[in-house]
Design a protein around this motif. Structure first.
Motif, PDB file in Angstrom:
ATOM      1  N   PRO A 174       0.801  -1.226   0.000  1.00 16.33           N
ATOM      2  CA  PRO A 174       0.000   0.000   0.000  1.00 16.33           C
ATOM      3  C   PRO A 174       0.835   1.279   0.000  1.00 16.33           C
ATOM      4  CG  PRO A 174      -0.922  -1.586   1.529  1.00 16.33           C
ATOM      5  CD  PRO A 174       0.393  -2.151   1.068  1.00 16.33           C
ATOM      6  N   THR A 175       2.020   1.216   0.599  1.00 12.41           N
ATOM      7  CA  THR A 175       2.855   2.415   0.649  1.00 12.41           C
ATOM      8  C   THR A 175       3.463   2.746  -0.712  1.00 12.41           C
ATOM      9  OG1 THR A 175       4.797   1.127   1.319  1.00 12.41           O
ATOM     10  CG2 THR A 175       3.406   2.009   3.068  1.00 12.41           C
ATOM     11  N   ASP A 176       3.388   1.795  -1.665  1.00 14.83           N
ATOM     12  CA  ASP A 176       3.917   2.051  -3.004  1.00 14.83           C
ATOM     13  C   ASP A 176       2.882   2.685  -3.933  1.00 14.83           C
ATOM     14  OD1 ASP A 176       6.484   1.132  -2.516  1.00 14.83           O
ATOM     15  OD2 ASP A 176       5.948  -0.964  -2.961  1.00 14.83           O
ATOM     16  N   LEU A 177       1.640   2.796  -3.463  1.00 15.72           N
ATOM     17  CA  LEU A 177       0.608   3.435  -4.271  1.00 15.72           C
ATOM     18  C   LEU A 177       0.674   4.946  -4.114  1.00 15.72           C
ATOM     19  CD1 LEU A 177      -2.525   1.185  -3.608  1.00 15.72           C
ATOM     20  CD2 LEU A 177      -1.216   1.346  -5.734  1.00 15.72           C
ATOM     21  N   ARG A 178       0.494   5.658  -5.211  1.00 16.70           N
ATOM     22  CA  ARG A 178       0.401   7.112  -5.144  1.00 16.70           C
ATOM     23  C   ARG A 178      -0.872   7.551  -5.866  1.00 16.70           C
ATOM     24  NH1 ARG A 178       4.455   5.822  -8.796  1.00 16.70           N
ATOM     25  NH2 ARG A 178       4.173   6.626 -10.934  1.00 16.70           N
ATOM     26  N   PRO A 179      -1.529   8.606  -5.374  1.00 18.09           N
ATOM     27  CA  PRO A 179      -2.772   9.053  -6.009  1.00 18.09           C
ATOM     28  C   PRO A 179      -2.506   9.541  -7.429  1.00 18.09           C
ATOM     29  CG  PRO A 179      -2.044  10.638  -4.367  1.00 18.09           C
ATOM     30  CD  PRO A 179      -1.173   9.434  -4.215  1.00 18.09           C
ATOM     31  N   ALA A 180      -3.350   9.115  -8.370  1.00 16.60           N
ATOM     32  CA  ALA A 180      -3.196   9.516  -9.769  1.00 16.60           C
ATOM     33  C   ALA A 180      -4.212  10.585 -10.145  1.00 16.60           C
ATOM     34  CB  ALA A 180      -3.344   8.295 -10.681  1.00 16.60           C
ATOM     35  N   THR A 181      -5.496  10.282  -9.959  1.00 14.68           N
ATOM     36  CA  THR A 181      -6.550  11.259 -10.245  1.00 14.68           C
ATOM     37  C   THR A 181      -7.859  10.722  -9.702  1.00 14.68           C
ATOM     38  OG1 THR A 181      -7.497  12.689 -11.975  1.00 14.68           O
ATOM     39  CG2 THR A 181      -7.268  10.351 -12.494  1.00 14.68           C
ATOM     40  N   VAL A 182      -8.887  11.559  -9.748  1.00 13.80           N
ATOM     41  CA  VAL A 182     -10.241  11.180  -9.340  1.00 13.80           C
ATOM     42  C   VAL A 182     -11.193  11.579 -10.463  1.00 13.80           C
ATOM     43  CG1 VAL A 182     -12.122  11.573  -7.691  1.00 13.80           C
ATOM     44  CG2 VAL A 182      -9.747  11.464  -6.884  1.00 13.80           C
ATOM     45  N   VAL A 183     -12.109  10.677 -10.825  1.00 11.56           N
ATOM     46  CA  VAL A 183     -13.094  10.957 -11.870  1.00 11.56           C
ATOM     47  C   VAL A 183     -14.495  10.836 -11.275  1.00 11.56           C
ATOM     48  CG1 VAL A 183     -14.038  10.279 -14.098  1.00 11.56           C
ATOM     49  CG2 VAL A 183     -11.579  10.087 -13.679  1.00 11.56           C
ATOM     50  N   HIS A 184     -15.269  11.923 -11.389  1.00  7.98           N
ATOM     51  CA  HIS A 184     -16.691  11.864 -11.027  1.00  7.98           C
ATOM     52  C   HIS A 184     -17.445  11.543 -12.317  1.00  7.98           C
ATOM     53  CE1 HIS A 184     -20.393  13.834  -8.927  1.00  7.98           C
ATOM     54  NE2 HIS A 184     -20.424  12.508  -8.911  1.00  7.98           N
ATOM     55  N   TYR A 185     -17.947  10.312 -12.372  1.00 11.73           N
ATOM     56  CA  TYR A 185     -18.478   9.751 -13.621  1.00 11.73           C
ATOM     57  C   TYR A 185     -19.990   9.603 -13.543  1.00 11.73           C
ATOM     58  CZ  TYR A 185     -19.452   5.898 -16.928  1.00 11.73           C
ATOM     59  OH  TYR A 185     -19.970   5.091 -17.913  1.00 11.73           O
ATOM     60  N   LEU A 186     -20.674   9.910 -14.653  1.00 12.75           N
ATOM     61  CA  LEU A 186     -22.108   9.647 -14.776  1.00 12.75           C
ATOM     62  C   LEU A 186     -22.288   8.651 -15.909  1.00 12.75           C
ATOM     63  CD1 LEU A 186     -24.966  10.428 -13.754  1.00 12.75           C
ATOM     64  CD2 LEU A 186     -25.067  12.045 -15.669  1.00 12.75           C
ATOM     65  N   SER A 187     -22.816   7.457 -15.575  1.00  8.09           N
ATOM     66  CA  SER A 187     -22.975   6.411 -16.585  1.00  8.09           C
ATOM     67  C   SER A 187     -24.089   6.782 -17.552  1.00  8.09           C
ATOM     68  CB  SER A 187     -23.312   5.080 -15.908  1.00  8.09           C
ATOM     69  OG  SER A 187     -24.651   5.080 -15.448  1.00  8.09           O
ATOM     70  N   PRO A 188     -24.125   6.144 -18.732  1.00  6.08           N
ATOM     71  CA  PRO A 188     -25.212   6.413 -19.680  1.00  6.08           C
ATOM     72  C   PRO A 188     -26.590   6.129 -19.087  1.00  6.08           C
ATOM     73  CG  PRO A 188     -23.428   5.254 -20.778  1.00  6.08           C
ATOM     74  CD  PRO A 188     -23.107   5.247 -19.311  1.00  6.08           C
ATOM     75  N   GLU A 189     -26.650   5.241 -18.055  1.00  8.72           N
ATOM     76  CA  GLU A 189     -27.920   4.934 -17.409  1.00  8.72           C
ATOM     77  C   GLU A 189     -28.277   5.945 -16.328  1.00  8.72           C
ATOM     78  OE1 GLU A 189     -26.061   1.817 -19.419  1.00  8.72           O
ATOM     79  OE2 GLU A 189     -25.349   2.689 -17.531  1.00  8.72           O
ATOM     80  N   GLY A 190     -27.391   6.956 -16.103  1.00 10.86           N
ATOM     81  CA  GLY A 190     -27.673   7.992 -15.128  1.00 10.86           C
ATOM     82  C   GLY A 190     -27.218   7.678 -13.723  1.00 10.86           C
ATOM     83  N   ARG A 191     -26.317   6.688 -13.554  1.00 12.61           N
ATOM     84  CA  ARG A 191     -25.820   6.344 -12.221  1.00 12.61           C
ATOM     85  C   ARG A 191     -24.473   7.028 -11.982  1.00 12.61           C
ATOM     86  NH1 ARG A 191     -28.097   1.140 -13.483  1.00 12.61           N
ATOM     87  NH2 ARG A 191     -26.131   0.399 -14.332  1.00 12.61           N
ATOM     88  N   PRO A 192     -24.394   7.929 -10.991  1.00 13.25           N
ATOM     89  CA  PRO A 192     -23.125   8.600 -10.699  1.00 13.25           C
ATOM     90  C   PRO A 192     -22.171   7.691  -9.941  1.00 13.25           C
ATOM     91  CG  PRO A 192     -24.798   9.329  -9.157  1.00 13.25           C
ATOM     92  CD  PRO A 192     -25.487   8.408 -10.125  1.00 13.25           C
ATOM     93  N   ARG A 193     -20.891   7.928 -10.139  1.00 15.02           N
ATOM     94  CA  ARG A 193     -19.868   7.115  -9.480  1.00 15.02           C
ATOM     95  C   ARG A 193     -18.614   7.958  -9.313  1.00 15.02           C
ATOM     96  NH1 ARG A 193     -18.854   1.631 -12.283  1.00 15.02           N
ATOM     97  NH2 ARG A 193     -20.859   1.268 -11.277  1.00 15.02           N
ATOM     98  N   LEU A 194     -17.910   7.719  -8.221  1.00 10.29           N
ATOM     99  CA  LEU A 194     -16.641   8.397  -7.982  1.00 10.29           C
ATOM    100  C   LEU A 194     -15.529   7.366  -8.132  1.00 10.29           C
ATOM    101  CD1 LEU A 194     -15.746  11.292  -7.183  1.00 10.29           C
ATOM    102  CD2 LEU A 194     -15.474  10.432  -4.858  1.00 10.29           C
TER     103      LEU A 194
END
Length: 220
Positions: free
Chosen positions: A134-154
């Motif tokens: 886990p200590t080798d992971l670094r944050p890359a980015t965050v995407v706030h996504y809305l699916s074609p069916e209208g379901r939001p996801r982070l």
């Protein structure tokens, strides 16, 4: 599906089922709404939601449920009982999975009580067979996504250049194979949400939107 009729949030249902054993195959039995209505009128209602006109609502909910299960990594077999010929249960007949014929990064949903870092480590192990500290992971980015069916996801993306083990397709029943494209030359059949996250990472953008009607860039 009954929980949806009662207004129970999907995330809450996912939490209830997080510790349950995962089935090898999820079977959804359905039919054209008109056929279901005829059957309902012939036999009468069996529970409180069954009434004239309910079949179209339920058939739509079962379709939505199949999409949710596929996104969560469950193999789906949709059985249309309106057909004259039933499928042979002795012959494997899995239905469409999540993002068939598309490439995606190793990824998945949080399990109950799990941190996003624990999730990233677990998904890498389950999907490509590598162990990541886990200590080798670094944050890359965050995407706030809305699916074609209208379901939001982070979606939270991580990057690392250190792992233990040789990556391989650890889930051949769910994944058709692995590829190693350059981050600036992704394959055309990459999941759009994944491609958006990779592009944000390459551009040094720490948070962005994808799939929303009006995309407003955001940086932090």
């Amino acid at each position: 599906m009954l929980q949806s009729r009662d207004g129970v949030p999907l995330d809450y249902v996912r939490q209830l089922n997080a510790l349950a054993l995962r089935p090898d195959l999820a079977v959804l039995v359905t039919a054209y709404p008109g056929i279901l209505e005829d059957r309902l009128r012939a036999r009468g209602a069996h529970y409180r939601f069954e009434h004239d006109g309910s079949s179209r609502v339920e058939a739509g909910m079962y379709d939505d449920l199949a999409d949710v299960l596929a996104e969560d990594g469950f193999p789906i077999w949709r059985v249309d009982t309106g057909d004259d010929a039933w499928p042979d249960p002795a012959v494997p007949a899995p239905g469409p999975g999540y993002a068939d014929d598309l490439y995606c990064l190793p990824s998945g949903h949080l399990e109950l009580g799990e941190t996003i870092v624990d999730c990233a480590v677990r998904e890498a192990r389950e999907e490509v067979g590598v162990a990541i500290d886990p200590t080798d992971l670094r944050p890359a980015t965050v995407v706030h996504y809305l699916s074609p069916e209208g379901r939001p996801r982070l979606g939270v993306f991580f990057a690392t250049d250190r792992w233990h083990g040789e990556p391989y397709n650890a889930e051949p029943a769910k994944c058709g194979g692995l590829a190693w494209p350059r981050v600036d030359e992704l394959l055309d059949n990459t999941v759009p949400y994944t491609a958006a996250g990779v592009e944000l990472y390459r551009s040094g953008v720490s948070i962005g939107l994808h799939g929303w009607p009006e995309l407003v860039g955001a940086t932090a």
